[in-house]
Scaffold this active site. Structure first.
Site, PDB file in Angstrom:
ATOM      1  N   GLY A   9      -1.171  -8.173 -11.653  1.00 56.86           N
ATOM      2  CA  GLY A   9      -0.987  -8.017 -10.240  1.00 56.86           C
ATOM      3  C   GLY A   9      -1.885  -9.343  -9.738  1.00 56.86           C
ATOM      4  N   ALA A  10      -0.816  -9.532  -8.756  1.00 53.88           N
ATOM      5  CA  ALA A  10      -1.040 -10.968  -7.801  1.00 53.88           C
ATOM      6  C   ALA A  10      -0.834  -9.866  -6.862  1.00 53.88           C
ATOM      7  CB  ALA A  10      -0.546 -11.686  -8.261  1.00 53.88           C
ATOM      8  N   GLY A  11      -1.505  -8.796  -6.234  1.00 51.89           N
ATOM      9  CA  GLY A  11      -1.931  -8.341  -5.371  1.00 51.89           C
ATOM     10  C   GLY A  11      -3.173  -8.598  -4.211  1.00 51.89           C
ATOM     11  N   TYR A  12      -3.208  -7.971  -3.347  1.00 51.16           N
ATOM     12  CA  TYR A  12      -5.075  -8.023  -2.811  1.00 51.16           C
ATOM     13  C   TYR A  12      -5.811  -7.521  -3.709  1.00 51.16           C
ATOM     14  CZ  TYR A  12      -2.264  -7.567   2.062  1.00 51.16           C
ATOM     15  OH  TYR A  12      -2.001  -8.390   3.103  1.00 51.16           O
ATOM     16  N   VAL A  78       5.253  -5.546 -16.500  1.00 49.32           N
ATOM     17  CA  VAL A  78       4.129  -5.196 -17.259  1.00 49.32           C
ATOM     18  C   VAL A  78       5.149  -3.059 -17.326  1.00 49.32           C
ATOM     19  CG1 VAL A  78       2.159  -3.983 -17.660  1.00 49.32           C
ATOM     20  CG2 VAL A  78       1.990  -6.193 -15.842  1.00 49.32           C
ATOM     21  N   GLU A 166       3.515   1.182  12.126  1.00 50.42           N
ATOM     22  CA  GLU A 166       3.782   0.310  12.482  1.00 50.42           C
ATOM     23  C   GLU A 166       4.989  -0.565  12.350  1.00 50.42           C
ATOM     24  OE1 GLU A 166       0.663  -1.698   9.759  1.00 50.42           O
ATOM     25  OE2 GLU A 166      -0.593  -1.805  11.487  1.00 50.42           O
ATOM     26  N   ASP A 299      -4.280  -0.050  -6.060  1.00 47.41           N
ATOM     27  CA  ASP A 299      -3.982   1.243  -5.049  1.00 47.41           C
ATOM     28  C   ASP A 299      -3.865   1.961  -5.910  1.00 47.41           C
ATOM     29  OD1 ASP A 299      -4.092   0.478  -2.223  1.00 47.41           O
ATOM     30  OD2 ASP A 299      -1.106  -0.435  -3.236  1.00 47.41           O
ATOM     31  N   ALA A 316      -5.850  -2.528   2.412  1.00 47.83           N
ATOM     32  CA  ALA A 316      -5.955  -3.941   1.900  1.00 47.83           C
ATOM     33  C   ALA A 316      -7.309  -4.073   1.667  1.00 47.83           C
ATOM     34  CB  ALA A 316      -4.939  -4.747   3.065  1.00 47.83           C
ATOM     35  N   LYS A 376      -5.973  -7.456  14.898  1.00 47.05           N
ATOM     36  CA  LYS A 376      -5.944  -7.219  13.956  1.00 47.05           C
ATOM     37  C   LYS A 376      -4.659  -8.771  13.410  1.00 47.05           C
ATOM     38  CE  LYS A 376      -2.772  -4.617  11.556  1.00 47.05           C
ATOM     39  NZ  LYS A 376      -2.595  -3.287  10.645  1.00 47.05           N
TER      40      LYS A 376
HETATM   41  P1  NAD Z   1       0.488   8.291   4.124  1.00 44.88           P
HETATM   42  O1  NAD Z   1       0.570   9.251   3.517  1.00 44.88           O
HETATM   43  O2  NAD Z   1      -0.599   7.741   5.155  1.00 44.88           O
HETATM   44  O3  NAD Z   1       1.464   8.892   5.523  1.00 44.88           O
HETATM   45  C1  NAD Z   1       2.952   9.658   5.629  1.00 44.88           C
HETATM   46  C2  NAD Z   1       3.733  10.499   6.314  1.00 44.88           C
HETATM   47  O4  NAD Z   1       4.280  11.336   5.895  1.00 44.88           O
HETATM   48  C3  NAD Z   1       2.106  11.504   6.904  1.00 44.88           C
HETATM   49  O5  NAD Z   1       1.943  11.229   8.654  1.00 44.88           O
HETATM   50  C4  NAD Z   1       2.316  12.590   6.244  1.00 44.88           C
HETATM   51  O6  NAD Z   1       2.419  14.128   7.221  1.00 44.88           O
HETATM   52  C5  NAD Z   1       4.544  12.592   6.761  1.00 44.88           C
HETATM   53  N1  NAD Z   1       4.635  13.297   5.383  1.00 44.88           N
HETATM   54  C6  NAD Z   1       4.732  13.429   4.262  1.00 44.88           C
HETATM   55  N2  NAD Z   1       5.654  13.816   3.574  1.00 44.88           N
HETATM   56  C7  NAD Z   1       6.871  14.457   4.848  1.00 44.88           C
HETATM   57  C8  NAD Z   1       8.021  15.253   4.626  1.00 44.88           C
HETATM   58  N3  NAD Z   1       8.438  15.657   3.290  1.00 44.88           N
HETATM   59  N4  NAD Z   1       8.383  15.463   5.629  1.00 44.88           N
HETATM   60  C9  NAD Z   1       8.028  15.299   6.722  1.00 44.88           C
HETATM   61  N5  NAD Z   1       6.865  13.896   6.667  1.00 44.88           N
HETATM   62  C10 NAD Z   1       6.274  13.743   5.768  1.00 44.88           C
HETATM   63  O7  NAD Z   1       1.547   7.068   4.235  1.00 44.88           O
HETATM   64  P2  NAD Z   1       1.709   5.924   4.130  1.00 44.88           P
HETATM   65  O8  NAD Z   1       1.967   5.802   5.992  1.00 44.88           O
HETATM   66  O9  NAD Z   1       2.937   4.977   3.193  1.00 44.88           O
HETATM   67  O10 NAD Z   1       0.494   4.876   4.270  1.00 44.88           O
HETATM   68  C11 NAD Z   1       0.221   5.115   2.808  1.00 44.88           C
HETATM   69  C12 NAD Z   1      -1.483   4.491   2.293  1.00 44.88           C
HETATM   70  O11 NAD Z   1      -1.863   2.753   2.868  1.00 44.88           O
HETATM   71  C13 NAD Z   1      -2.412   5.046   3.353  1.00 44.88           C
HETATM   72  O12 NAD Z   1      -3.492   5.203   3.188  1.00 44.88           O
HETATM   73  C14 NAD Z   1      -2.408   4.014   4.887  1.00 44.88           C
HETATM   74  O13 NAD Z   1      -3.714   4.418   4.863  1.00 44.88           O
HETATM   75  C15 NAD Z   1      -1.986   2.706   3.974  1.00 44.88           C
HETATM   76  N6  NAD Z   1      -2.047   1.481   4.921  1.00 44.88           N
HETATM   77  C16 NAD Z   1      -3.359   1.141   5.700  1.00 44.88           C
HETATM   78  C17 NAD Z   1      -2.729   0.389   6.802  1.00 44.88           C
HETATM   79  C18 NAD Z   1      -3.450  -1.153   7.326  1.00 44.88           C
HETATM   80  O14 NAD Z   1      -4.712  -0.359   6.984  1.00 44.88           O
HETATM   81  N7  NAD Z   1      -3.046  -1.442   7.886  1.00 44.88           N
HETATM   82  C19 NAD Z   1      -1.093  -0.253   6.597  1.00 44.88           C
HETATM   83  C20 NAD Z   1      -0.165   0.804   6.211  1.00 44.88           C
HETATM   84  C21 NAD Z   1      -1.278   1.354   5.421  1.00 44.88           C
END
Ligand code: NAD
Length: 403
Positions: A9-12, A78, A166, A299, A316, A376
């Site tokens: 994997g070549a991610g972060y 993989v 976002e 992850d 990240a 940001k």
């Molecule tokens: P998440 O798990 O943080 O959020 C998913 C959301 O979907 C939650 O609010 C949850 O309640 C909702 N949900 C789940 N099942 C549902 C359903 N059946 N119906 C309706 N809503 C439902 O997932 P994510 O936003 O994909 O993020 C994944 C990870 O990546 C997290 O740890 C997040 O903090 C991280 N992330 C970080 C950044 C950043 O730091 N800039 C940016 C993007 C993601």
């Protein structure tokens, strides 16, 4: 004899581990495997999906960061890992042997077994899927011009986590361009978010997350909160509207994007690691229990935060730090020294809502609006620097701080 280190994997996480290991003077042979020939900034995928950023801006060639004197890059997929035999199997039938292994295979979208998710909603997990989302939205805008079906102008984001919020922010930025393509005023482009819980973004104070959500509402996003999604049908989202009476409702829209959470790579389960949703609970030094030459980071990894007594989230920043820690620990092992536990002190967390707005925390300080957007971009440039160095920051960094 030189030691063989394989990084998957070549991610972060993977590239940060590579960076650390390539500094090693000892006799090592590194093999880096990734299915793509490029690294992508996963934190920027939502901009590609919303059409506010071209994919070329968020990728760079992996070969740019490979030191040919000690590293071989293989573009391959993989399929499984055999820690007993110390072998990695690739989809094209090749196998790679290793003395040390770094597993950094990243995330996949999690459907939680909800019917119709795979068939009828769009995932945003890599550059290809993010591009497909934008192509789909563009097609819907063209369809509207021909058919005048208002549903084609509706975009539904499922889940209001960091990713969903976002993405909604970027879509509000992209609305004007979409409206032009459809030949309508931009308020005719309807953005919806369907979310199971009512307290959004719990990593922030209620006041701060309300700030971000209210901004999106002001810009026209319609939130349906406390509405768990039960099914995705072709062109509609079915959600539980009233828990007491168990009544379901349907929201129609031409574009449905699934962002309700992630799991680690399916390769983890397929390889027999003890895991939950593709994540492995690793030792404090990031090795797999019982295998001190196998590191699982990013992850796919769950490492306990002693302070909160919960695993660290998948971000990240944490992936980068894990990559650094795994690289340093392998170097220590090569020198016969002991490994160190993973530690992480957050610089803060900032959620963007479009290109010039954001909200979040830096240390204990809450920030919002344009200054938060500045922070940001600085965080994004730092991530880019940590995997790609000065060259990639100069080519792809965000220096458009002043708007
Ligand atoms: P998440 O798990 O943080 O959020 C998913 C959301 O979907 C939650 O609010 C949850 O309640 C909702 N949900 C789940 N099942 C549902 C359903 N059946 N119906 C309706 N809503 C439902 O997932 P994510 O936003 O994909 O993020 C994944 C990870 O990546 C997290 O740890 C997040 O903090 C991280 N992330 C970080 C950044 C950043 O730091 N800039 C940016 C993007 C993601």
């Amino acid at each position: 004899m030189s030691k063989k280190i394989v990084i998957l994997g070549a991610g972060y996480a993977g590239l940060r581990a590579l960076h650390e290991l390539q500094k090693e003077a000892a006799d090592i042979e590194i093999t880096l495997v990734d299915r793509n020939e490029y690294h992508y900034e996963a934190t920027d995928l939502h901009e590609v999906a919303a059409g506010t950023q071209k994919s070329e801006r968020i990728i760079y060639p992996i070969r740019d960061v490979v030191k040919n004197s000690c590293t071989t890059f293989i573009q391959g997929t993989v399929s499984a890992i055999d820690t007993e035999q110390q072998l990695v199997k690739l989809a094209d039938g090749k196998t790679l042997s290793y003395d040390y292994l770094v597993v950094a295979l990243g995330f996949e979208s999690e459907s939680f077994g909800i019917p119709g998710v795979d068939e009828y909603s769009l995932q945003m997990v890599d550059v290809d899927t993010a591009e497909k989302i934008y192509q789909h939205i563009e097609e819907q805008m063209k369809n509207y011009k021909e058919m005048q079906d208002e549903n084609a102008l509706k975009i539904i984001v499922c889940g209001a986590g960091f990713t969903g919020i976002e993405l909604l922010g970027a879509l509000t930025d992209g609305k004007k361009k979409l409206a032009e393509a459809a030949g309508v005023d931009s308020e005719k482009i309807r953005l919806y978010c369907v979310e199971a819980v009512t307290r959004l973004l719990p990593m922030f104070s209620e006041k701060l997350s309300d700030y971000g959500i209210n901004k999106l509402k002001d810009w026209g996003v319609e939130f349906l909160t406390g509405k768990p999604i039960k099914e995705i049908k072709e062109g509609s989202v079915v959600y539980l509207d009233d828990k007491e009476n168990n009544t379901l409702k349907e929201l129609h829209g031409g574009t449905i994007i699934w962002t309700t959470g992630v799991s680690g790579s399916h390769v983890i389960g397929a390889s027999g690691f003890e895991e939950k949703r593709g994540r492995v609970m690793v030792n404090p030094d990031l090795t797999y229990p019982g295998r001190d030459n196998v590191y699982i980071i990013g992850d796919c990894s769950a490492v306990m935060d002693e302070e909160s007594q919960r695993p660290y989230p998948t971000t990240a920043q944490i992936s980068l730090k894990m990559g650094e820690c795994a690289g340093k620990n392998i170097k220590a092992q090569l020198r016969g020294k002991s490994t160190q536990p993973f530690t992480f002190h957050s610089l803060g967390s900032v959620c963007s809502i479009g290109n010039t707005h954001a909200f979040g925390e830096v240390g204990k300080m809450e920030i919002k609006g344009y200054p938060a957007s500045f922070v940001k971009k600085a965080i994004m440039d730092r991530s880019l620097f940590e995997t790609g160095g000065v060259k990639e920051v100069l080519a792809k960094g965000r220096f458009d701080f002043y708007h």
